[in-house]
Design a protein around this motif. Structure first.
Motif, PDB file in Angstrom:
ATOM      1  N   GLY A   1       2.791   0.908   7.463  1.00  0.00           N
ATOM      2  CA  GLY A   1       1.474   0.912   6.820  1.00  0.00           C
ATOM      3  C   GLY A   1       1.533   0.440   5.392  1.00  0.00           C
ATOM      4  O   GLY A   1       1.212   1.177   4.457  1.00  0.00           O
ATOM      5  N   GLU A   2       1.913  -0.819   5.191  1.00  0.00           N
ATOM      6  CA  GLU A   2       2.191  -1.329   3.840  1.00  0.00           C
ATOM      7  C   GLU A   2       1.235  -2.408   3.353  1.00  0.00           C
ATOM      8  O   GLU A   2       1.274  -2.773   2.174  1.00  0.00           O
ATOM      9  CB  GLU A   2       3.614  -1.889   3.798  1.00  0.00           C
TER      10      GLU A   2
ATOM     11  N   THR B   1       0.788   0.188  14.228  1.00  0.00           N
ATOM     12  CA  THR B   1       1.542   0.920  13.226  1.00  0.00           C
ATOM     13  C   THR B   1       2.265   2.089  13.894  1.00  0.00           C
ATOM     14  O   THR B   1       2.387   2.128  15.111  1.00  0.00           O
ATOM     15  CB  THR B   1       0.610   1.367  12.076  1.00  0.00           C
TER      16      THR B   1
ATOM     17  N   ALA C   1       3.165   5.759   9.100  1.00  0.00           N
ATOM     18  CA  ALA C   1       2.087   5.302   8.226  1.00  0.00           C
ATOM     19  C   ALA C   1       1.338   6.510   7.680  1.00  0.00           C
ATOM     20  O   ALA C   1       1.293   7.567   8.311  1.00  0.00           O
ATOM     21  CB  ALA C   1       1.145   4.388   8.992  1.00  0.00           C
TER      22      ALA C   1
ATOM     23  N   PHE D   1       0.845  -1.192   0.000  1.00  0.00           N
ATOM     24  CA  PHE D   1       0.000   0.000   0.000  1.00  0.00           C
ATOM     25  C   PHE D   1       0.881   1.243   0.000  1.00  0.00           C
ATOM     26  O   PHE D   1       1.889   1.310   0.706  1.00  0.00           O
ATOM     27  CB  PHE D   1      -0.908   0.007   1.223  1.00  0.00           C
TER      28      PHE D   1
ATOM     29  N   TYR E   1      -3.555   5.144   4.591  1.00  0.00           N
ATOM     30  CA  TYR E   1      -3.522   3.781   5.120  1.00  0.00           C
ATOM     31  C   TYR E   1      -4.465   3.646   6.314  1.00  0.00           C
ATOM     32  O   TYR E   1      -5.223   2.679   6.415  1.00  0.00           O
ATOM     33  CB  TYR E   1      -2.104   3.414   5.517  1.00  0.00           C
TER      34      TYR E   1
END
Length: 238
Positions: free
Chosen positions: A95-96, A119, A123, A66, A127
């Motif tokens: 935040g991936e 997180t 992030a 993301f 997200y």
């Protein structure tokens, strides 16, 4: 510190590798079956994974990460699903994970579980908005260094989680270990050696971990042979 008890529960080769060709070898069945049954005996209220492991299990290893552009520096925690029968805690500092669902789809036995993401301020706002849209709770570790201690305390005080099974990968295991948040270590050793330097080991440290690292000493509480050639080691932290 009033937080959940953490049991790190992993399967590895003799030389500590937690992935690679050894885990596709024939004859692995008895060891993986023992691994699953042992986890069930711990009586946990949550299972914790790192971002890469969670993405592979619940979204797909080959899915793009993301991407967001707006810093979420002033965002607060988002709490929902406190009364769920079980939780999946995902450590995703950047935040991936491109979540497609608010439920941990893809892992048998977790159909009724709720996801909680831990997180950081790194992030993106986009997200965090995605997590809200999917009904996923999140806790934010604030400050220049990513720390798990405060979010762990919230897992107990807000969600009622008293015991967590930590199941990798290497970086999240290393983060828990370096913050001295692992109370017990359950290690299923499969009878293989994988000398590849590219295969991850049980505990490693990522670039986001900034503060000093010190060893953690454990005491051996139990040892058991897994037929035909495996081994189970159970430790408690000294």
């Amino acid at each position: 510190m009033d937080r959940p008890e953490v049991i790190c529960h992993m399967a590895s080769t003799i030389d500590g590798k937690i992935a690679g060709q050894s885990f596709a070898a024939e004859g692995l069945g008895p060891y993986l079956e023992f691994y699953v049954k042992t986890k069930q005996k711990f009586g946990t209220q949550a299972t914790a994974y790192g971002a890469s492991t969670a993405k592979e299990i619940f979204v797909g290893k080959d899915k793009e990460t993301f991407k967001g552009s707006t810093a979420a520096t002033d965002e607060s925690d988002y709490i929902c699903g406190e009364d769920a029968p079980y939780f999946v805690v995902v450590i995703d500092p950047l935040g991936e994970i491109p979540w497609k669902s608010g439920k941990p789809v893809g892992r048998q036995g977790l159909e009724d579980a709720r996801i909680i993401v831990i997180t950081s301020s790194q992030a993106s706002k986009e997200y965090l908005d995605l997590l809200k849209q999917k009904g996923i709770a999140y806790l934010i570790s604030r400050g220049t260094e990513f720390r798990l201690t405060e979010p762990m305390e919230k897992l107990k005080s807000i969600f009622g989680i008293h015991r967590i099974s930590l199941q990798g990968g290497r970086l999240v295991n290393g983060t828990f270990a370096n913050e001295k948040l692992i109370d017990k270590l359950s290690l299923v050793v499969i009878p293989f050696v994988d000398s590849s330097s590219s295969v991850p080991t049980t505990f490693e440290t990522g670039s986001f971990f900034k503060h000093a690292i010190s060893p953690i000493e454990f005491k051996l509480k139990e040892i058991q042979k897994i037929e035909p050639e495996g081994l189970w080691l159970f430790y408690e932290r000294k």
